[in-house]
Write a protein that holds these residues in place. Structure first.
Motif, PDB file in Angstrom:
ATOM      1  N   GLN A   1      62.703  40.638  17.514  1.00 32.50           N
ATOM      2  CA  GLN A   1      62.889  41.884  18.254  1.00 32.50           C
ATOM      3  C   GLN A   1      63.574  41.667  19.597  1.00 32.50           C
ATOM      4  OE1 GLN A   1      62.512  44.892  17.097  1.00 32.50           O
ATOM      5  NE2 GLN A   1      63.175  45.835  19.023  1.00 32.50           N
ATOM      6  N   PRO A   2      63.146  40.680  20.399  1.00 37.50           N
ATOM      7  CA  PRO A   2      63.835  40.432  21.672  1.00 37.50           C
ATOM      8  C   PRO A   2      65.311  40.090  21.484  1.00 37.50           C
ATOM      9  CG  PRO A   2      61.707  39.355  21.676  1.00 37.50           C
ATOM     10  CD  PRO A   2      61.932  39.851  20.278  1.00 37.50           C
ATOM     11  N   ILE A   3      65.627  39.314  20.455  1.00 35.61           N
ATOM     12  CA  ILE A   3      67.020  38.965  20.194  1.00 35.61           C
ATOM     13  C   ILE A   3      67.828  40.217  19.854  1.00 35.61           C
ATOM     14  CG2 ILE A   3      68.578  37.817  18.563  1.00 35.61           C
ATOM     15  CD1 ILE A   3      66.578  35.514  18.436  1.00 35.61           C
ATOM     16  N   ALA A   4      67.271  41.074  19.008  1.00 38.74           N
ATOM     17  CA  ALA A   4      67.960  42.313  18.620  1.00 38.74           C
ATOM     18  C   ALA A   4      68.208  43.201  19.835  1.00 38.74           C
ATOM     19  CB  ALA A   4      67.146  43.059  17.574  1.00 38.74           C
ATOM     20  N   GLU A   5      67.221  43.290  20.716  1.00 41.06           N
ATOM     21  CA  GLU A   5      67.368  44.113  21.925  1.00 41.06           C
ATOM     22  C   GLU A   5      68.457  43.558  22.835  1.00 41.06           C
ATOM     23  OE1 GLU A   5      63.485  44.200  23.630  1.00 41.06           O
ATOM     24  OE2 GLU A   5      62.668  45.588  22.130  1.00 41.06           O
ATOM     25  N   LEU A   6      68.513  42.251  22.969  1.00 42.30           N
ATOM     26  CA  LEU A   6      69.545  41.623  23.794  1.00 42.30           C
ATOM     27  C   LEU A   6      70.925  41.809  23.176  1.00 42.30           C
ATOM     28  CD1 LEU A   6      67.751  38.320  24.849  1.00 42.30           C
ATOM     29  CD2 LEU A   6      68.441  40.184  26.370  1.00 42.30           C
ATOM     30  N   GLU A   7      71.001  41.757  21.859  1.00 46.69           N
ATOM     31  CA  GLU A   7      72.281  41.980  21.179  1.00 46.69           C
ATOM     32  C   GLU A   7      72.778  43.405  21.425  1.00 46.69           C
ATOM     33  OE1 GLU A   7      72.151  38.889  17.413  1.00 46.69           O
ATOM     34  OE2 GLU A   7      71.385  40.916  17.152  1.00 46.69           O
ATOM     35  N   ASN A   8      71.872  44.362  21.361  1.00 45.73           N
ATOM     36  CA  ASN A   8      72.249  45.751  21.631  1.00 45.73           C
ATOM     37  C   ASN A   8      72.738  45.929  23.072  1.00 45.73           C
ATOM     38  OD1 ASN A   8      71.779  47.619  19.302  1.00 45.73           O
ATOM     39  ND2 ASN A   8      69.761  46.699  19.350  1.00 45.73           N
ATOM     40  N   LYS A   9      72.063  45.274  23.998  1.00 46.33           N
ATOM     41  CA  LYS A   9      72.453  45.363  25.403  1.00 46.33           C
ATOM     42  C   LYS A   9      73.812  44.728  25.637  1.00 46.33           C
ATOM     43  CE  LYS A   9      71.721  46.512  29.664  1.00 46.33           C
ATOM     44  NZ  LYS A   9      71.683  47.942  30.045  1.00 46.33           N
ATOM     45  N   GLU A  10      74.045  43.610  24.978  1.00 45.17           N
ATOM     46  CA  GLU A  10      75.341  42.936  25.127  1.00 45.17           C
ATOM     47  C   GLU A  10      76.467  43.797  24.563  1.00 45.17           C
ATOM     48  OE1 GLU A  10      78.688  40.583  23.788  1.00 45.17           O
ATOM     49  OE2 GLU A  10      77.040  40.900  22.393  1.00 45.17           O
ATOM     50  N   LYS A  11      76.176  44.518  23.501  1.00 43.29           N
ATOM     51  CA  LYS A  11      77.178  45.421  22.929  1.00 43.29           C
ATOM     52  C   LYS A  11      77.548  46.508  23.936  1.00 43.29           C
ATOM     53  CE  LYS A  11      78.016  48.527  19.019  1.00 43.29           C
ATOM     54  NZ  LYS A  11      77.434  49.140  17.795  1.00 43.29           N
ATOM     55  N   GLU A  12      76.552  46.973  24.683  1.00 42.97           N
ATOM     56  CA  GLU A  12      76.807  47.980  25.723  1.00 42.97           C
ATOM     57  C   GLU A  12      77.708  47.423  26.810  1.00 42.97           C
ATOM     58  OE1 GLU A  12      73.113  49.413  27.236  1.00 42.97           O
ATOM     59  OE2 GLU A  12      72.370  50.076  25.282  1.00 42.97           O
ATOM     60  N   TYR A  13      77.457  46.176  27.217  1.00 41.05           N
ATOM     61  CA  TYR A  13      78.304  45.539  28.228  1.00 41.05           C
ATOM     62  C   TYR A  13      79.750  45.482  27.745  1.00 41.05           C
ATOM     63  CZ  TYR A  13      74.103  43.806  30.661  1.00 41.05           C
ATOM     64  OH  TYR A  13      72.921  43.700  31.350  1.00 41.05           O
ATOM     65  N   TYR A  14      79.918  45.036  26.521  1.00 43.37           N
ATOM     66  CA  TYR A  14      81.258  44.862  25.956  1.00 43.37           C
ATOM     67  C   TYR A  14      82.002  46.200  25.881  1.00 43.37           C
ATOM     68  CZ  TYR A  14      84.868  43.664  22.520  1.00 43.37           C
ATOM     69  OH  TYR A  14      86.061  43.476  21.873  1.00 43.37           O
ATOM     70  N   THR A  15      81.327  47.220  25.375  1.00 45.48           N
ATOM     71  CA  THR A  15      81.949  48.542  25.242  1.00 45.48           C
ATOM     72  C   THR A  15      82.336  49.111  26.603  1.00 45.48           C
ATOM     73  OG1 THR A  15      80.637  48.992  23.245  1.00 45.48           O
ATOM     74  CG2 THR A  15      81.626  50.880  24.363  1.00 45.48           C
ATOM     75  N   THR A  16      81.462  48.963  27.576  1.00 47.54           N
ATOM     76  CA  THR A  16      81.731  49.479  28.916  1.00 47.54           C
ATOM     77  C   THR A  16      82.903  48.759  29.548  1.00 47.54           C
ATOM     78  OG1 THR A  16      79.390  50.000  29.219  1.00 47.54           O
ATOM     79  CG2 THR A  16      80.749  49.901  31.201  1.00 47.54           C
ATOM     80  N   ILE A  17      82.965  47.444  29.406  1.00 52.52           N
ATOM     81  CA  ILE A  17      84.062  46.663  29.984  1.00 52.52           C
ATOM     82  C   ILE A  17      85.398  47.100  29.415  1.00 52.52           C
ATOM     83  CG2 ILE A  17      85.108  44.354  30.014  1.00 52.52           C
ATOM     84  CD1 ILE A  17      82.279  43.223  30.325  1.00 52.52           C
ATOM     85  N   LEU A  18      85.448  47.331  28.103  1.00 50.99           N
ATOM     86  CA  LEU A  18      86.708  47.751  27.478  1.00 50.99           C
ATOM     87  C   LEU A  18      87.173  49.115  27.976  1.00 50.99           C
ATOM     88  CD1 LEU A  18      86.350  46.632  23.738  1.00 50.99           C
ATOM     89  CD2 LEU A  18      87.519  45.478  25.617  1.00 50.99           C
ATOM     90  N   LYS A  19      86.237  49.955  28.383  1.00 47.10           N
ATOM     91  CA  LYS A  19      86.580  51.296  28.857  1.00 47.10           C
ATOM     92  C   LYS A  19      87.051  51.308  30.305  1.00 47.10           C
ATOM     93  CE  LYS A  19      83.473  53.827  25.749  1.00 47.10           C
ATOM     94  NZ  LYS A  19      82.289  54.720  25.661  1.00 47.10           N
ATOM     95  N   LEU A  20      86.691  50.265  31.044  1.00 49.03           N
ATOM     96  CA  LEU A  20      87.064  50.208  32.455  1.00 49.03           C
ATOM     97  C   LEU A  20      88.528  49.821  32.615  1.00 49.03           C
ATOM     98  CD1 LEU A  20      83.938  48.394  33.946  1.00 49.03           C
ATOM     99  CD2 LEU A  20      84.545  50.803  34.198  1.00 49.03           C
ATOM    100  N   GLY A  21      89.194  50.407  33.585  1.00 45.91           N
ATOM    101  CA  GLY A  21      90.585  50.078  33.864  1.00 45.91           C
ATOM    102  C   GLY A  21      90.704  48.895  34.809  1.00 45.91           C
ATOM    103  N   LEU A  22      91.948  48.465  35.072  1.00 49.39           N
ATOM    104  CA  LEU A  22      92.186  47.323  35.942  1.00 49.39           C
ATOM    105  C   LEU A  22      91.680  47.560  37.357  1.00 49.39           C
ATOM    106  CD1 LEU A  22      95.784  46.299  34.786  1.00 49.39           C
ATOM    107  CD2 LEU A  22      93.606  45.242  34.169  1.00 49.39           C
ATOM    108  N   ARG A  23      91.636  48.803  37.779  1.00 50.19           N
ATOM    109  CA  ARG A  23      91.182  49.112  39.130  1.00 50.19           C
ATOM    110  C   ARG A  23      89.682  48.852  39.298  1.00 50.19           C
ATOM    111  NH1 ARG A  23      94.153  55.014  40.127  1.00 50.19           N
ATOM    112  NH2 ARG A  23      96.319  54.277  39.957  1.00 50.19           N
ATOM    113  N   GLU A  24      89.002  48.725  38.185  1.00 46.67           N
ATOM    114  CA  GLU A  24      87.556  48.501  38.210  1.00 46.67           C
ATOM    115  C   GLU A  24      87.223  47.025  38.004  1.00 46.67           C
ATOM    116  OE1 GLU A  24      85.564  50.893  38.945  1.00 46.67           O
ATOM    117  OE2 GLU A  24      87.075  52.476  38.885  1.00 46.67           O
ATOM    118  N   PHE A  25      88.088  46.135  38.497  1.00 49.54           N
ATOM    119  CA  PHE A  25      87.905  44.713  38.245  1.00 49.54           C
ATOM    120  C   PHE A  25      86.567  44.193  38.772  1.00 49.54           C
ATOM    121  CE2 PHE A  25      88.493  40.191  39.412  1.00 49.54           C
ATOM    122  CZ  PHE A  25      88.747  39.687  38.137  1.00 49.54           C
ATOM    123  N   ASP A  26      86.176  44.623  39.934  1.00 52.99           N
ATOM    124  CA  ASP A  26      84.893  44.165  40.494  1.00 52.99           C
ATOM    125  C   ASP A  26      83.716  44.526  39.584  1.00 52.99           C
ATOM    126  OD1 ASP A  26      86.192  43.107  42.644  1.00 52.99           O
ATOM    127  OD2 ASP A  26      85.754  44.761  44.008  1.00 52.99           O
TER     128      ASP A  26
END
Length: 223
Positions: free
Chosen positions: A50-75
């Motif tokens: 269960q902890p691994i699955a939860e971390l995988e879901n959270k990492e997916k959120e990080y990845y999706t959010t990063i792809l949506k951010l533009g170059l101006r949001e580098f920080d």
């Protein structure tokens, strides 16, 4: 990017394992006690799912959010990438605990070797030998799964490190993502192999118990 796996776990048949094998126990009963004790050694393995699955879901959120951010949001990209890397390190810790649990189970399972030699009924002896082969194949399958999953985590970490390059080129990013996709495909196949061996072992174990006419105290629901 992340793949999600449900790793099949062993069915614990006995509600309360006897503390040890006594002289009056038959070889079949001694094997029974060893097998169920080996299952209990995998408790830590089960607890990590269960902890691994939860971390995988959270990492997916990080990845999706990063792809949506533009170059101006580098920080912000750097911040999220660091959080994703921390997420990966946590998963590495969990899979190490998981592996330690499996290794402990394997060590316990090895104790059946001497017991199998003492089985007089040739049919039951063949069943026990078959059971032994299947379980050892399962342990081998998990070791492969562990190795492939760990490699995939390293590739994920490399990806989030790339995201922190201001001059990151698209072809460099695409090449890394392709490596990750290929790696996770290998993980999926290894995961399927492990689950299949687990299911096969559970079935063979139940048949051995039935044919050996071993009285079972309680039957827990398989998970």
């Amino acid at each position: 990017m992340s793949k999600f796996f449900k790793w099949t776990v062993l069915c614990l048949v006995l509600g309360g394992i006897l503390s040890g094998c006594t002289a009056k126990d038959s070889p079949e009963e001694q094997i029974y006690q060893i097998l169920e004790a080996a299952v209990k050694k995998e408790k830590t393995f089960e607890e990590q799912q269960q902890p691994i699955a939860e971390l995988e879901n959270k990492e997916k959120e990080y990845y999706t959010t990063i792809l949506k951010l533009g170059l101006r949001e580098f920080d912000q990209i750097v911040k999220l990438s660091n959080e994703a890397i921390n997420n990966i390190e946590k998963r590495k810790e969990l899979i190490e605990k998981e592996r330690e649990s499996m290794l402990a189970s394997h060590e316990k399972f090895k104790q059946i070797d001497d017991k199998i030699k003492n089985i007089e009924d040739q049919h039951l002896k063949k069943e026990a030998e078959k059971l032994k082969v299947t379980m050892n194949e399962r342990y081998e399958a998990h070791e492969k799964l562990y190795t492939f999953y760990k490699k995939s985590l390293d590739l994920d970490k490399a990806l989030y490190t790339l995201f922190q390059k201001e001059n990151l080129k698209m072809d460099e990013l695409e090449a890394q993502i392709e490596k990750i996709n290929q790696s996770y495909q290998t993980v999926i196949e290894a995961n399927d192999a492990f689950n299949n061996k687990t299911n096969q072992y559970n079935e063979e174990k139940q048949k051995f118990y039935k044919d050996a006419e071993i009285e079972i105290a309680t039957t827990d629901e398989a998970k």
